[in-house]
Structures are given as structure tokens and as C-alpha cells.
Design a protein around this motif. Structure first.
Motif, PDB file in Angstrom:
ATOM      1  N   ASP A 122       0.975  -1.220  -0.127  1.00 40.01           N
ATOM      2  CA  ASP A 122      -0.012  -0.045   0.062  1.00 40.01           C
ATOM      3  C   ASP A 122       0.877   1.123  -0.066  1.00 40.01           C
ATOM      4  N   TYR A 123       2.098   1.133   0.220  1.00 40.59           N
ATOM      5  CA  TYR A 123       3.014   2.430   0.169  1.00 40.59           C
ATOM      6  C   TYR A 123       3.292   3.038  -0.967  1.00 40.59           C
ATOM      7  N   ARG A 124       3.368   4.502  -1.053  1.00 44.87           N
ATOM      8  CA  ARG A 124       3.588   4.939  -2.288  1.00 44.87           C
ATOM      9  C   ARG A 124       5.193   4.709  -2.773  1.00 44.87           C
ATOM     10  N   ARG A 125       5.854   4.614  -1.961  1.00 50.14           N
ATOM     11  CA  ARG A 125       7.227   4.157  -2.166  1.00 50.14           C
ATOM     12  C   ARG A 125       7.768   3.003  -1.158  1.00 50.14           C
ATOM     13  N   PRO A 126       7.406   1.986  -1.744  1.00 49.36           N
ATOM     14  CA  PRO A 126       7.889   0.665  -0.915  1.00 49.36           C
ATOM     15  C   PRO A 126       9.146   0.724  -0.662  1.00 49.36           C
ATOM     16  N   GLY A 127      10.269   1.045  -1.740  1.00 51.54           N
ATOM     17  CA  GLY A 127      11.723   0.823  -1.641  1.00 51.54           C
ATOM     18  C   GLY A 127      12.356   1.880  -0.729  1.00 51.54           C
ATOM     19  N   LEU A 128      11.690   2.977  -0.381  1.00 48.53           N
ATOM     20  CA  LEU A 128      12.063   4.188   0.593  1.00 48.53           C
ATOM     21  C   LEU A 128      11.731   3.408   1.872  1.00 48.53           C
ATOM     22  N   ALA A 129      10.683   2.909   1.617  1.00 47.63           N
ATOM     23  CA  ALA A 129      10.295   2.380   3.541  1.00 47.63           C
ATOM     24  C   ALA A 129      11.371   1.271   3.645  1.00 47.63           C
ATOM     25  N   TRP A 130      11.803   0.473   2.928  1.00 46.09           N
ATOM     26  CA  TRP A 130      13.067  -0.548   3.324  1.00 46.09           C
ATOM     27  C   TRP A 130      14.023   0.215   3.766  1.00 46.09           C
ATOM     28  N   VAL A 131      14.655   1.431   2.775  1.00 45.81           N
ATOM     29  CA  VAL A 131      15.570   2.137   3.136  1.00 45.81           C
ATOM     30  C   VAL A 131      15.607   2.735   4.446  1.00 45.81           C
ATOM     31  N   VAL A 132      14.423   3.213   4.776  1.00 46.20           N
ATOM     32  CA  VAL A 132      14.331   3.797   6.000  1.00 46.20           C
ATOM     33  C   VAL A 132      14.367   2.968   7.125  1.00 46.20           C
ATOM     34  N   LEU A 133      13.767   1.788   6.937  1.00 49.80           N
ATOM     35  CA  LEU A 133      13.510   0.789   7.915  1.00 49.80           C
ATOM     36  C   LEU A 133      15.118   0.332   8.117  1.00 49.80           C
ATOM     37  N   GLY A 134      15.909   0.135   7.233  1.00 45.98           N
ATOM     38  CA  GLY A 134      17.245  -0.249   7.269  1.00 45.98           C
ATOM     39  C   GLY A 134      18.311   0.853   8.303  1.00 45.98           C
ATOM     40  N   ALA A 135      17.849   2.038   7.701  1.00 46.76           N
ATOM     41  CA  ALA A 135      18.642   3.126   8.551  1.00 46.76           C
ATOM     42  C   ALA A 135      18.109   3.242  10.106  1.00 46.76           C
ATOM     43  N   MET A 136      16.814   2.649  10.453  1.00 45.34           N
ATOM     44  CA  MET A 136      16.345   2.629  11.599  1.00 45.34           C
ATOM     45  C   MET A 136      17.006   1.317  12.486  1.00 45.34           C
ATOM     46  N   ALA A 137      17.512   0.299  11.711  1.00 50.55           N
ATOM     47  CA  ALA A 137      18.090  -0.819  12.282  1.00 50.55           C
ATOM     48  C   ALA A 137      19.691  -0.156  12.503  1.00 50.55           C
ATOM     49  N   VAL A 138      20.043   0.241  11.646  1.00 51.33           N
ATOM     50  CA  VAL A 138      21.570   0.604  11.788  1.00 51.33           C
ATOM     51  C   VAL A 138      21.553   1.892  13.087  1.00 51.33           C
ATOM     52  N   TRP A 139      20.649   2.731  13.075  1.00 51.60           N
ATOM     53  CA  TRP A 139      20.784   3.451  14.312  1.00 51.60           C
ATOM     54  C   TRP A 139      20.467   2.925  15.557  1.00 51.60           C
ATOM     55  N   THR A 140      19.564   1.763  15.433  1.00 46.87           N
ATOM     56  CA  THR A 140      19.177   1.155  16.725  1.00 46.87           C
ATOM     57  C   THR A 140      20.530   0.421  17.295  1.00 46.87           C
ATOM     58  N   ILE A 141      21.182  -0.395  16.362  1.00 46.34           N
ATOM     59  CA  ILE A 141      22.651  -0.825  16.645  1.00 46.34           C
ATOM     60  C   ILE A 141      23.630   0.167  17.259  1.00 46.34           C
ATOM     61  N   LEU A 142      23.614   1.365  16.626  1.00 40.66           N
ATOM     62  CA  LEU A 142      24.724   2.432  17.108  1.00 40.66           C
ATOM     63  C   LEU A 142      24.115   3.080  18.377  1.00 40.66           C
ATOM     64  N   THR A 143      22.943   3.284  18.581  1.00 39.54           N
ATOM     65  CA  THR A 143      22.742   3.737  20.023  1.00 39.54           C
ATOM     66  C   THR A 143      22.718   2.656  21.267  1.00 39.54           C
TER      67      THR A 143
END
Length: 381
Positions: A41-62
Motif C-alpha cells: 500500500d506504500y507510495r514508495r515501498p523501496g524508500l520504506a525499506w531504506v528507512v527501515l534499514g537506517a532505523m536498524a543501523v541507528w538502533t545498533i549504534l545507539t
């Protein structure tokens, strides 16, 4: 420098930091599930996965930063950056979600993952810091939704309340640990003092007491030595029985410090509890009292002196009185003119620097009485 709150160097709020890490990981897993469910249902599914990946990286770093043992490694600036990064990721939601998703009840791309930020901010900065982080995230939620709805307001309230409660818990934990460390330090110091007191009592004090008794019996010059031995016995007993006068917070007990000035000719009257002041203020007040007692010993040999300490709501009052012959009128002014500045510099100047006042009452054959009043804040001018 490592902060120590007691026998160990572990930060008292460490469980809250680990709670923030665990919350961040669990909420990221929830965000992962949300992306999987709403991907079509997302307008940009690819960007959603990119943001989710960035969230994962930031979770690890924090997690790496917040899991450090010492508080000094959980940098102020990093927590602020945490707030900014999470808000930035959340603000990508309008680019990812469709207009229908933004207007409906579908979660933003970050979902509840943002809840870890007020927890971390509250743990680092206290209640106010947690509330501030919650307010920023609440405002970011409204911007990302492009509307201010009841759901947005509810999320904002929950974020602010979370930051406030966690911040209050962290502050309470640190204060409790500091109080426990202070009590532990006092207990150790008191135990050591009692050990020394037993050793001194079995040796030095017994010798001084014997010299005092025998000197008084013999009379003559021996009586003078007996009097000196008695004064040293009193001073030594005061030293080994007085509680430690300093604290880890940079304060010291004025009551305990003044009690060390007691002799056979000087009596100290003070409140039952500690009178804690900044260490430099205590040192200055003790110097004032010591100078006043020195003047009694110098100008009124044989006179007795009394020191009264009063711990009032907003000020400290110290009265030093003796039963000597008093100070003749004009004597202090003449002494100052002759270059004798003991009273002017050692007594009056010290009190004025502390922002206090000093008064003198004296008359021939009626002794001398100094009254010193100093604000409890103890700030120098």
C-alpha cells in the motif's frame, strides 16, 4: 573522570539504559512487521525499506553507546542527535505513505520505534529532558501526519509522560545512590575513627590524664604542665569523637569543625545535627572563631570563652563571648592604625567576603561578645 556513586563505579540508572536499548530493539521489530504488512500500500515501498534499514543501523549504534558502563560515555550531544535522527526518519513518512494512509490510522514508517527516544533522553537529562524530547517527537508526529488529530495528541501525551516518568526515575536512582555512597563513606570513616580512638585511649589519653592528675597533686610548675596536658586531652578527645566533617558533595560540617576548638577554657554549644556548608565557607568561619579565641587568649589570659552556633532557616549565627576585661573604647581603631590588622582582616574582612555581618558588644569588666551572621547560601561577594 569516572563518576563513583558508592563501592562500585556502575551508573545507578544503568537498568534504565538497558531498558531503552531493549525497547528500541522490540519496537524496531514491530516496525519491521508493519512494513511487511503495508508494503503493497506504500507510495514508495523501496524508500520504506531504506528507512527501515537506517532505523536498524541507528538502533545498533545507539545500543552500543547506551550500553557503555560509565555515564560519561553516554554523551549529551549524542542523545540530542538521537532525537534529531529519529525525528528526521519519522518525517520521511509523507514520502512513503499514501494520502489515504496518512489520513487514516495506518502507522507512520517509524511507528512506536520513536518511544525509545524520550526514554533515553529522560535517563540522561532527567524529567525535564525527557519531557522536552517527548514534545519534540509529538510535534514531529503532527508534521509527519500533516494534521493534528486526537490520535496525534494522544501519542504526544504518551511520549511526554514516558520521558517525564523515566527521567524522574533516573534522577531518583542517582540521588539514592549518592546518599547510599555518602552513608557508606561515613560508616567506613566512623569505623576507622573508632579504631583510632580505641588505640589513642589506650595510650595517649591515659598518659595525658595521668600527667594532669599528678601535676595537680604536685603543684607549682607541675600544675601548669597539668593544665596544658588537660587542654590537650580535651582537644584530642574532641578530635577522635567528632564525626567526619566533609562530604563527597564538597560540603563540610561546621558543627564538627567548631567542636575541635574546645579546650578547658573554651566551651562549644551547637545543634545536635550536622550543619553542612560549602567547605570554603566552613573554613572561613572556623578561621574567624579561631582568631576571636586567639584574641581572648592573648589579651585576656585566664578568661573563659563560649562559642554558640545557631543553625537558622536562612542564616548561620555564631556568637563568641568571653568573661575577660573587655576592649577599651577606641582600642580596635588604634590597633588598626598601628598596623595590627588581626580583627580588621582576619575577622571582619572574612565575614564581609561571605556576605555576612558582624557586630561587637564590649564594655570594661563585662567581657567581649562577637556575633557573626552569614547567609546559608555562603556565596562570596
Amino acid at each position: 573522570m569516572r563518576q563513583r556513586f558508592g563501592p562500585t563505579a556502575v551508573e545507578p540508572a544503568t537498568p534504565l539504559w538497558w531498558g531503552a536499548i531493549g525497547l528500541r530493539v522490540l519496537t524496531w521489530l514491530f516496525a519491521l512487521g508493519a512494513v511487511v504488512v503495508h508494503d503493497d500500500d506504500y507510495r514508495r515501498p523501496g524508500l520504506a525499506w531504506v528507512v527501515l534499514g537506517a532505523m536498524a543501523v541507528w538502533t545498533i549504534l545507539t545500543s552500543l553507546v547506551y550500553s557503555r558502563e560509565a555515564l560519561r560515555w553516554r554523551w549529551h550531544w549524542f542523545v540530542v542527535l538521537d532525537v534529531a535522527v529519529v525525528c528526521g526518519l519519522m518525517l520521511t513518512s509523507p514520502l512513503i505513505l499514501s494520502p489515504a494512509q496518512l489520513a487514516g490510522v495506518d502507522p507512520l514508517i517509524t511507528t512506536v520505534w520513536v518511544a525509545g527516544v524520550p526514554v533515553a533522553a529522560g535517563t540522561r537529562f532527567g524529567g525535564y529532558g525527557g519531557m522536552a524530547a517527548g514534545l519534540v517527537l509529538g510535534a514531529g508526529t503532527a508534521v509527519a501526519r500533516q494534521a493534528f488529530t486526537l490520535d496525534v495528541a494522544r501519542d504526544g501525551v504518551l511520549l511526554v509522560a514516558t520521558g517525564l516518568l523515566i527521567g524522574m526515575s533516573a534522577t531518583t536512582a542517582r540521588r539514592s545512590a549518592a546518599a547510599l555512597a555518602e552513608a557508606w563513606r561515613k560508616e567506613v570513616a566512623t569505623a576507622e575513627r573508632e579504631r583510632l580512638a580505641r588505640s589513642i585511649h589506650d595510650s595517649v589519653l591515659q598518659v595525658l590524664a595521668r600527667v594532669r592528675r599528678r601535676g595537680a597533686e604536685v603543684g607549682g610548675e607541675a600544675a601548669e604542665l597539668a593544665e596544658l596536658a588537660g587542654e590537650q586531652e580535651i582537644a584530642l578527645r574532641a578530635l577522635v569523637t567528632t564525626e567526619p566533617t566533609s562530604t563527597s558533595a564538597g560540603e563540610s560540617d561546621l558543627r564538627g569543625a567548631l567542636q575541635l576548638l574546645a579546650t578547658s577554657k573554651v566551651q562549644i554549644a551547637a545543634p545536635a545535627g550536622d550543619v553542612l556548608l560549602p567547605a570554603d565557607v566552613t573554613a572561613e568561619l572556623v578561621a574567624v572563631v579561631r582568631e576571636a579565641l586567639s584574641n581572648v587568649d592573648k589579651h585576656a589570659p585566664g578568661a573563659r570563652a563560649w562559642v554558640l552556633l545557631e543553625h537558622l532557616a536562612t542564616e548561620i549565627v555564631i556568637t563568641v563571648r568571653d568573661d575577660g576585661p573587655g576592649i577599651p573604647e577606641g582600642r580596635l581603631e588604634a590597633a588598626e592604625a598601628d598596623g595590627h590588622l588581626g580583627v580588621a582582616r582576619s575577622i571582619r574582612a572574612r565575614v564581609l567576603e561571605l556576605g555576612g555581618t558582624i557586630s561587637l558588644e564590649t564594655a570594661p569588666d563585662r567581657g567581649t561578645e562577637w556575633e557573626v551572621r552569614v547567609p546559608k547560601a555562603g556565596k562570596k561577594r
